[in-house]
Design a protein around this motif. Structure first.
Motif, short mmCIF file in Angstrom:
data_model
loop_
_atom_site.label_atom_id
_atom_site.label_comp_id
_atom_site.label_asym_id
_atom_site.label_seq_id
_atom_site.Cartn_x
_atom_site.Cartn_y
_atom_site.Cartn_z
N LYS A 1 62.58 50.04 18.68
CA LYS A 1 61.52 51.05 18.72
C LYS A 1 61.83 52.17 19.71
O LYS A 1 61.37 53.28 19.56
N LYS A 2 62.60 51.87 20.74
CA LYS A 2 62.92 52.86 21.77
C LYS A 2 64.11 53.74 21.40
O LYS A 2 64.46 54.65 22.13
N ALA A 3 64.75 53.45 20.29
CA ALA A 3 65.93 54.22 19.87
C ALA A 3 65.52 55.63 19.49
O ALA A 3 64.44 55.85 18.94
N PRO A 4 66.37 56.62 19.78
CA PRO A 4 66.09 57.99 19.33
C PRO A 4 66.06 58.06 17.81
O PRO A 4 66.61 57.19 17.14
N PRO A 5 65.43 59.09 17.25
CA PRO A 5 65.37 59.21 15.80
C PRO A 5 66.77 59.24 15.17
O PRO A 5 67.66 59.92 15.66
N GLY A 6 66.95 58.47 14.10
CA GLY A 6 68.23 58.44 13.41
C GLY A 6 69.24 57.51 14.04
O GLY A 6 70.40 57.49 13.66
N HIS A 7 68.83 56.70 15.01
CA HIS A 7 69.74 55.77 15.69
C HIS A 7 69.15 54.37 15.65
O HIS A 7 67.94 54.19 15.58
N VAL A 8 70.04 53.38 15.70
CA VAL A 8 69.65 51.98 15.83
C VAL A 8 70.52 51.35 16.91
O VAL A 8 71.59 51.86 17.24
N ARG A 9 70.06 50.25 17.48
CA ARG A 9 70.80 49.58 18.55
C ARG A 9 72.05 48.91 17.98
O ARG A 9 72.03 48.34 16.90
N ARG A 10 73.14 49.00 18.73
CA ARG A 10 74.39 48.38 18.32
C ARG A 10 74.26 46.87 18.25
O ARG A 10 73.58 46.27 19.05
N VAL A 11 74.95 46.25 17.29
CA VAL A 11 74.89 44.81 17.12
C VAL A 11 75.55 44.10 18.28
O VAL A 11 75.04 43.09 18.76
N LEU B 1 75.44 51.71 29.38
CA LEU B 1 76.22 52.38 28.36
C LEU B 1 75.33 52.67 27.16
O LEU B 1 74.38 51.94 26.89
N TRP B 2 75.60 53.75 26.46
CA TRP B 2 74.77 54.19 25.34
C TRP B 2 74.73 53.08 24.29
O TRP B 2 75.75 52.77 23.66
N PRO B 3 73.56 52.45 24.09
CA PRO B 3 73.51 51.27 23.22
C PRO B 3 73.20 51.57 21.76
O PRO B 3 72.96 50.66 20.99
N ASN C 1 70.92 65.22 27.87
CA ASN C 1 69.81 65.40 26.95
C ASN C 1 68.68 64.53 27.48
O ASN C 1 68.65 63.32 27.25
N ARG C 2 67.76 65.14 28.22
CA ARG C 2 66.71 64.38 28.88
C ARG C 2 65.73 63.79 27.89
O ARG C 2 65.15 62.73 28.12
N LYS C 3 65.52 64.42 26.76
CA LYS C 3 64.59 63.90 25.76
C LYS C 3 65.07 62.55 25.23
O LYS C 3 64.28 61.63 25.03
N GLN C 4 66.37 62.42 25.00
CA GLN C 4 66.94 61.16 24.52
C GLN C 4 67.38 60.26 25.67
O GLN C 4 67.81 59.14 25.44
N GLN C 5 67.31 60.74 26.93
CA GLN C 5 67.77 60.00 28.10
C GLN C 5 69.28 59.72 28.00
O GLN C 5 69.76 58.66 28.38
N LYS C 6 70.02 60.70 27.47
CA LYS C 6 71.44 60.52 27.20
C LYS C 6 72.28 61.43 28.09
O LYS C 6 71.99 62.61 28.22
N VAL C 7 73.33 60.87 28.67
CA VAL C 7 74.28 61.63 29.49
C VAL C 7 75.66 61.44 28.88
O VAL C 7 76.08 60.31 28.64
N THR C 8 76.35 62.55 28.62
CA THR C 8 77.70 62.50 28.07
C THR C 8 78.66 63.09 29.09
O THR C 8 78.50 64.24 29.49
N VAL C 9 79.64 62.29 29.50
CA VAL C 9 80.63 62.72 30.48
C VAL C 9 81.98 62.75 29.80
O VAL C 9 82.39 61.78 29.17
#
Length: 152
Positions: A113-123, A94-96, A64-72
């Motif tokens: 601020k850089k997180a995709p919509p509906g996501h927050v950074r892991r603690v 790793l997906w943070p 998903n290039r919009k989110q810069q996410k790769v799932t393997v």
């Protein structure tokens, strides 16, 4: 003749031969690895996709290039996938992020601020403040500290 007996005994008993060779192979489990990889164009995406798809044990690669996410997905090790993605020359980690849906409950993560919509950074991705750092921060504005900030 002796070699044949050892082979048959190993085969039937499941043990190792007396030569001292033991094979301890770990069984790989089906794993889903999510990465954040910086990709700007179709060429970057293709390079990352081909590199990861050619790994042994990989069953699928979704990007998903919009989110810069790769799932393997596949019988792969997380660290090996991460190193392979970094070998393309792209910034990879790793997906943070974790999904965040309920605004009324304290979030289990930090806002980014850089997180995709509906996501927050892991603690666990954010470094906690240790007691020694907390003490140092408290004495930063102390009147007892001669090197303290004199803003107040």
């Amino acid at each position: 003749m002796g070699g044949t007996l050892h082979y048959l005994s190993d085969l039937l008993l499941g043990g190792s031969s007396s030569s001292g060779k033991t094979s301890h192979k770990r069984k790989k489990q089906f794993n889903t690895v999510e990465l954040k990889v910086r990709m700007d164009c179709d060429g970057c995406e293709l390079k990352v996709r081909n590199t990861l798809a050619n790994m042994k044990g990989v069953q699928s690669v979704e990007i998903n290039r919009k989110q810069q996410k790769v799932t393997v997905q596949g019988m792969v090790d997380t660290q090996r996938v991460l190193r392979r993605a970094q070998s393309t020359g792209k910034r990879a980690e790793l997906w943070p992020y974790v999904p965040y849906t309920n605004p009324y409950v304290a979030p289990p993560a930090a806002y980014d601020k850089k997180a995709p919509p509906g996501h927050v950074r892991r603690v666990d991705a954010v470094l906690p403040v240790t007691p020694s750092q907390e003490e140092r921060l408290a004495t930063l504005f102390s009147d007892d500290n001669p090197n303290a900030c004199a803003v107040m």
